[in-house]
Design an enzyme around this catalytic site. Structure first.
Site, PDB file in Angstrom:
ATOM      1  N   ARG A  58     126.671  76.223  30.186  1.00 40.28           N
ATOM      2  CA  ARG A  58     125.342  76.830  30.237  1.00 40.28           C
ATOM      3  C   ARG A  58     125.451  78.181  30.932  1.00 40.28           C
ATOM      4  NH1 ARG A  58     122.105  74.377  34.404  1.00 40.28           N
ATOM      5  NH2 ARG A  58     122.235  76.398  35.429  1.00 40.28           N
ATOM      6  N   TYR A  87     123.097  78.718  43.270  1.00 38.35           N
ATOM      7  CA  TYR A  87     124.161  77.716  43.318  1.00 38.35           C
ATOM      8  C   TYR A  87     125.458  78.153  42.642  1.00 38.35           C
ATOM      9  CZ  TYR A  87     121.800  76.646  38.854  1.00 38.35           C
ATOM     10  OH  TYR A  87     121.194  76.725  37.618  1.00 38.35           O
ATOM     11  N   HIS A 120     118.908  76.939  34.082  1.00 38.23           N
ATOM     12  CA  HIS A 120     118.500  75.648  33.524  1.00 38.23           C
ATOM     13  C   HIS A 120     117.170  75.793  32.783  1.00 38.23           C
ATOM     14  CE1 HIS A 120     117.678  71.332  33.264  1.00 38.23           C
ATOM     15  NE2 HIS A 120     116.493  71.569  33.786  1.00 38.23           N
TER      16      HIS A 120
END
Length: 373
Positions: A272, A285, A276
């Site tokens: 990805r 993160y 998200h």
């Protein structure tokens, strides 16, 4: 190829001569009968590329639409175009049924779903989308993590109960991610499907992240494909950035299920590249360097180079595919903006076949506050 405990391990060399990576692919699916599936033709390869371009352009546009206030939210799929287009292209629209999550726009596009109707869900104008699930063979978008996996198994089990005239079963294709694989619903679904020999393909898009948690911190056993062995389900782990490999693996799994052999699992290893969702900040993160290194080679550019090298497409074709993708995006955006708001009372009227006193009271309160009636 070497065999280890019934698992076929293929050592595949990828990349240019300057940067070569060795990838081990797990495959426990029984071999198919000769001629049961055919390699994609040059025309189909060009169609796959055109679909990937259309999906890439619509995906980036949808993110922009959210920033512009045209839609309230969206789950991007940058980097997952090959996994989605390759698997969606394998579906038999006359008999199979697909159960998506909230990130399968590329699957819907590969299946030929009306994209204005599909994107209406992201505008929140209709719960489940304006498209007809029965006609399109695509179930309503499912926002509950792993929720549609159980639905897929239920539908697939129904196929074994009713049967078909030609003996070839319709197959449920259930999508979920590496994060969703840790939900209890997935255990129940796989266990039931294996016991009942339900014709369902569990298609896992392992994009490396369960929102902000990397796969290695939430998937025990090394991979989701490895877990399938615990249920007696054959599985294949495939390069999810290779659209042809995904197509062939999905066709293999579908053929396995269609012949009455029970469920199968495909794990497409991809990445990805973006957030998200449009409300997520991946910078919290992972660094940009980690994102760049983890993403690897762009699946769209990789396929473009393959078509060029094989003489299947030329620069004129690629330019035409991009122009068509841009024109399609304009048409979809115009269609989305033309959709009017849905009546608010539908929140209460379309919940159950027969309403309840509690819903009636809530609806009356809402109308009094919002419509002053």
């Amino acid at each position: 190829m070497t065999a280890h405990g019934g698992v076929n391990c293929y050592s595949v060399w990828e990349g240019s001569t300057a940067t070569v990576a060795k990838v081990t692919v797990m495959d426990t699916l029984p071999p198919l009968a000769t001629g049961e599936t055919a390699a994609p033709s040059p025309g189909q390869l060009r169609e796959l590329y055109s679909l990937m371009v259309a999906v890439r352009h619509l995906d980036s546009s949808a993110v922009a639409w959210q920033r512009q206030g045209i839609i309230p939210g969206y789950a991007p799929e940058l980097g997952q175009e090959a996994a989605q287009v390759g698997s969606g292209y394998a579906v038999d629209l006359t008999r199979d049924f697909v159960f998506p999550t909230y990130r399968e726009m590329g699957v819907a596009r590969a299946m030929g779903v009306d994209m204005v109707a599909y994107m209406a869900t992201h505008k929140a104008t209709w719960h489940g989308g304006l498209y007809d699930p029965m006609e399109s063979r695509l179930a309503p978008i499912q926002a509950v993590v792993a929720g549609s996996v159980l639905h897929a198994v239920g539908w697939a089990h129904g196929q074994t109960l009713t049967g078909t005239a030609d003996g070839k079963l319709g197959v449920a294709l259930s999508y979920f991610g590496d994060g969703a694989s840790s939900q209890g619903d997935v255990h129940e679904a796989m266990n039931f499907a294996a016991l009942m020999k339900a014709p369902v393909v569990f298609f896992v898009q392992n994009n490396g992240w369960a929102i902000s948690v990397p796969t290695e911190r939430q998937v025990a056993g090394g991979s989701v494909a490895a877990r399938a062995q615990g249920y007696g389900i054959p599985a294949i782990q495939v390069d999810g950035n290779d659209v042809v490999a995904v197509l062939e693996a999905t066709r293999h799994a579908l053929a396995h299920c269609r012949s009455g052999n029970g469920p199968a699992l495909v794990e497409a290893m991809t990445y990805r590249r973006g957030p998200h969702s449009t409300s997520d900040d991946p910078g919290r993160y992972r660094s940009l360097a980690e994102e760049r290194d983890g993403g690897g080679e762009d699946p769209l550019e990789r396929f473009r180079q393959r078509l060029l090298a094989d003489g299947i497409a030329d620069e004129a074709f690629f330019a035409a595919a991009l122009a068509a993708a841009k024109a399609e995006e304009e048409q979809i955006r115009a269609g989305i903006q033309a959709l009017g708001p849905r009546p608010g009372n539908e929140m209460f009227d379309l919940v159950f076949q027969e309403t309840t006193p509690a819903l009636q009271a809530q609806g009356a309160s809402w109308r009094e506050e919002s419509e002053h009636v």
